[in-house]
Design a protein around this motif. Sequence first.
Motif, PDB file in Angstrom:
ATOM      1  N   LEU A 147     -16.699  48.687  41.833  1.00  0.00           N
ATOM      2  CA  LEU A 147     -16.750  48.228  40.445  1.00  0.00           C
ATOM      3  C   LEU A 147     -17.746  49.048  39.630  1.00  0.00           C
ATOM      4  O   LEU A 147     -17.493  49.344  38.455  1.00  0.00           O
ATOM      5  CB  LEU A 147     -17.118  46.741  40.396  1.00  0.00           C
ATOM      6  CG  LEU A 147     -16.066  45.776  40.962  1.00  0.00           C
ATOM      7  CD1 LEU A 147     -16.595  44.344  40.942  1.00  0.00           C
ATOM      8  CD2 LEU A 147     -14.759  45.878  40.184  1.00  0.00           C
ATOM      9  N   LYS A 148     -18.859  49.409  40.232  1.00  0.00           N
ATOM     10  CA  LYS A 148     -19.839  50.243  39.527  1.00  0.00           C
ATOM     11  C   LYS A 148     -19.242  51.612  39.215  1.00  0.00           C
ATOM     12  O   LYS A 148     -19.440  52.154  38.124  1.00  0.00           O
ATOM     13  CB  LYS A 148     -21.110  50.377  40.358  1.00  0.00           C
ATOM     14  CG  LYS A 148     -21.936  49.101  40.411  1.00  0.00           C
ATOM     15  CD  LYS A 148     -23.202  49.283  41.249  1.00  0.00           C
ATOM     16  CE  LYS A 148     -24.015  47.994  41.281  1.00  0.00           C
ATOM     17  NZ  LYS A 148     -25.280  48.119  42.051  1.00  0.00           N
ATOM     18  N   ARG A 149     -18.507  52.171  40.152  1.00  0.00           N
ATOM     19  CA  ARG A 149     -17.885  53.480  39.927  1.00  0.00           C
ATOM     20  C   ARG A 149     -16.885  53.417  38.781  1.00  0.00           C
ATOM     21  O   ARG A 149     -16.710  54.401  38.046  1.00  0.00           O
ATOM     22  CB  ARG A 149     -17.205  53.948  41.226  1.00  0.00           C
ATOM     23  CG  ARG A 149     -16.563  55.311  41.139  1.00  0.00           C
ATOM     24  CD  ARG A 149     -16.301  55.916  42.510  1.00  0.00           C
ATOM     25  NE  ARG A 149     -15.227  55.323  43.241  1.00  0.00           N
ATOM     26  CZ  ARG A 149     -13.935  55.661  43.130  1.00  0.00           C
ATOM     27  NH1 ARG A 149     -13.583  56.619  42.285  1.00  0.00           N
ATOM     28  NH2 ARG A 149     -13.013  55.082  43.853  1.00  0.00           N
ATOM     29  N   ALA A 150     -16.253  52.248  38.614  1.00  0.00           N
ATOM     30  CA  ALA A 150     -15.256  52.093  37.559  1.00  0.00           C
ATOM     31  C   ALA A 150     -15.836  51.539  36.257  1.00  0.00           C
ATOM     32  O   ALA A 150     -15.093  51.326  35.296  1.00  0.00           O
ATOM     33  CB  ALA A 150     -14.142  51.161  38.049  1.00  0.00           C
ATOM     34  N   GLY A 151     -17.146  51.284  36.231  1.00  0.00           N
ATOM     35  CA  GLY A 151     -17.771  50.745  35.027  1.00  0.00           C
ATOM     36  C   GLY A 151     -17.459  49.286  34.775  1.00  0.00           C
ATOM     37  O   GLY A 151     -17.512  48.814  33.631  1.00  0.00           O
ATOM     38  N   LEU A 152     -17.154  48.533  35.838  1.00  0.00           N
ATOM     39  CA  LEU A 152     -16.764  47.126  35.701  1.00  0.00           C
ATOM     40  C   LEU A 152     -17.817  46.162  36.250  1.00  0.00           C
ATOM     41  O   LEU A 152     -17.538  44.967  36.399  1.00  0.00           O
ATOM     42  CB  LEU A 152     -15.432  46.876  36.428  1.00  0.00           C
ATOM     43  CG  LEU A 152     -14.222  47.604  35.870  1.00  0.00           C
ATOM     44  CD1 LEU A 152     -13.031  47.447  36.804  1.00  0.00           C
ATOM     45  CD2 LEU A 152     -13.872  47.075  34.479  1.00  0.00           C
ATOM     46  N   TYR A 153     -19.000  46.677  36.532  1.00  0.00           N
ATOM     47  CA  TYR A 153     -20.048  45.827  37.119  1.00  0.00           C
ATOM     48  C   TYR A 153     -21.080  45.455  36.065  1.00  0.00           C
ATOM     49  O   TYR A 153     -22.235  45.215  36.369  1.00  0.00           O
ATOM     50  CB  TYR A 153     -20.713  46.569  38.288  1.00  0.00           C
ATOM     51  CG  TYR A 153     -21.436  45.670  39.270  1.00  0.00           C
ATOM     52  CD1 TYR A 153     -20.725  44.861  40.153  1.00  0.00           C
ATOM     53  CD2 TYR A 153     -22.826  45.657  39.346  1.00  0.00           C
ATOM     54  CE1 TYR A 153     -21.374  44.069  41.075  1.00  0.00           C
ATOM     55  CE2 TYR A 153     -23.490  44.852  40.270  1.00  0.00           C
ATOM     56  CZ  TYR A 153     -22.762  44.057  41.118  1.00  0.00           C
ATOM     57  OH  TYR A 153     -23.405  43.254  42.037  1.00  0.00           O
ATOM     58  N   ASP A 154     -20.643  45.377  34.825  1.00  0.00           N
ATOM     59  CA  ASP A 154     -21.573  45.168  33.713  1.00  0.00           C
ATOM     60  C   ASP A 154     -21.723  43.706  33.318  1.00  0.00           C
ATOM     61  O   ASP A 154     -22.462  43.387  32.384  1.00  0.00           O
ATOM     62  CB  ASP A 154     -21.135  45.979  32.495  1.00  0.00           C
ATOM     63  CG  ASP A 154     -19.697  45.681  32.090  1.00  0.00           C
ATOM     64  OD1 ASP A 154     -18.967  45.035  32.875  1.00  0.00           O
ATOM     65  OD2 ASP A 154     -19.297  46.103  30.995  1.00  0.00           O
ATOM     66  N   ARG A 155     -21.017  42.822  34.006  1.00  0.00           N
ATOM     67  CA  ARG A 155     -21.171  41.395  33.721  1.00  0.00           C
ATOM     68  C   ARG A 155     -20.878  40.593  34.997  1.00  0.00           C
ATOM     69  O   ARG A 155     -20.084  41.030  35.842  1.00  0.00           O
ATOM     70  CB  ARG A 155     -20.237  40.965  32.597  1.00  0.00           C
ATOM     71  CG  ARG A 155     -18.758  41.100  32.903  1.00  0.00           C
ATOM     72  CD  ARG A 155     -17.880  40.911  31.673  1.00  0.00           C
ATOM     73  NE  ARG A 155     -18.015  42.049  30.761  1.00  0.00           N
ATOM     74  CZ  ARG A 155     -17.232  42.223  29.698  1.00  0.00           C
ATOM     75  NH1 ARG A 155     -16.301  41.327  29.412  1.00  0.00           N
ATOM     76  NH2 ARG A 155     -17.382  43.274  28.918  1.00  0.00           N
ATOM     77  N   PRO A 156     -21.528  39.437  35.181  1.00  0.00           N
ATOM     78  CA  PRO A 156     -21.322  38.635  36.395  1.00  0.00           C
ATOM     79  C   PRO A 156     -19.876  38.147  36.500  1.00  0.00           C
ATOM     80  O   PRO A 156     -19.281  37.720  35.505  1.00  0.00           O
ATOM     81  CB  PRO A 156     -22.276  37.448  36.202  1.00  0.00           C
ATOM     82  CG  PRO A 156     -23.259  37.894  35.186  1.00  0.00           C
ATOM     83  CD  PRO A 156     -22.536  38.843  34.291  1.00  0.00           C
ATOM     84  N   TYR A 157     -19.316  38.228  37.706  1.00  0.00           N
ATOM     85  CA  TYR A 157     -17.952  37.740  37.907  1.00  0.00           C
ATOM     86  C   TYR A 157     -17.875  36.667  38.990  1.00  0.00           C
ATOM     87  O   TYR A 157     -16.787  36.188  39.324  1.00  0.00           O
ATOM     88  CB  TYR A 157     -16.994  38.896  38.211  1.00  0.00           C
ATOM     89  CG  TYR A 157     -17.178  39.565  39.561  1.00  0.00           C
ATOM     90  CD1 TYR A 157     -16.357  39.237  40.643  1.00  0.00           C
ATOM     91  CD2 TYR A 157     -18.145  40.542  39.754  1.00  0.00           C
ATOM     92  CE1 TYR A 157     -16.502  39.865  41.874  1.00  0.00           C
ATOM     93  CE2 TYR A 157     -18.296  41.174  40.968  1.00  0.00           C
ATOM     94  CZ  TYR A 157     -17.477  40.833  42.033  1.00  0.00           C
ATOM     95  OH  TYR A 157     -17.627  41.459  43.253  1.00  0.00           O
TER      96      TYR A 157
END
Length: 252
Positions: A147-157
Amino acid sequence: GALQTTCGVDAPLSLPMRLAAEAVGNAEPTWEELVGAAPKLWETPEQLREWSRALGPGPVSPPGVPAAPAPEAREPKRACDVASAAPFAPTNLRLFRQTWAAIALLCAPLLARDAGRARVAFLPMARGARALAAPLRVVESCPASLLKRAGLYDRPYKGKAADERRARERILQHAVAEGFPVGGEGPEASAVVRLAEPAPELRAALLATPGADALDAVLAAMATATSILRPGFPAPFEGADAAHEVEGAVYY
């Protein structure tokens, strides 16, 4: 050809070099020695954590090198944890149980049962063409790193709140519509791994679980898929490192 399966495990398959050396009583340990010793050394995950914390912060830093902060010193990360931006060290409070189970309950019995048969290979610790050709290949994959590599770790899921469910919906939609690029270099690097649109009941389960265990399982599988398609595999995304032979690598 023969059927080959690559399984991504969302848990550390090894320990930092210093802990591995302490565990086997050898300054130059092997991964196989660590795994073989683990079930006898630590009969429970709590024993692993207590043992690792009792070791203290490790050697004094050389002149000019800043000392590690207390949490990192007590819970050291592996080289692959740092390179992949993994959230936690293997012996962290949130992860030590998974680490113990992966090493003592998964790796140790599989390694013992397969001795000399080359039907199971834990990568990248196992080396050579024989390991790559094993019918079952096991790697460590990390949904957070993907998710970090895809830029999707910017909010809690993870959680029960509406915002956290929406974050899970966003991740699932990305996996289906855009997917995750293989990355690396060469013609294969532009390939993308996408998730097939899940059936309604499966989609509901992926979104409803507050801890996101089901969604993480899907992400771990996708991280594994991008990794085995990437040029240079079994080297991970950041490339090969000598430390991988003992500490393992994170695939994402």
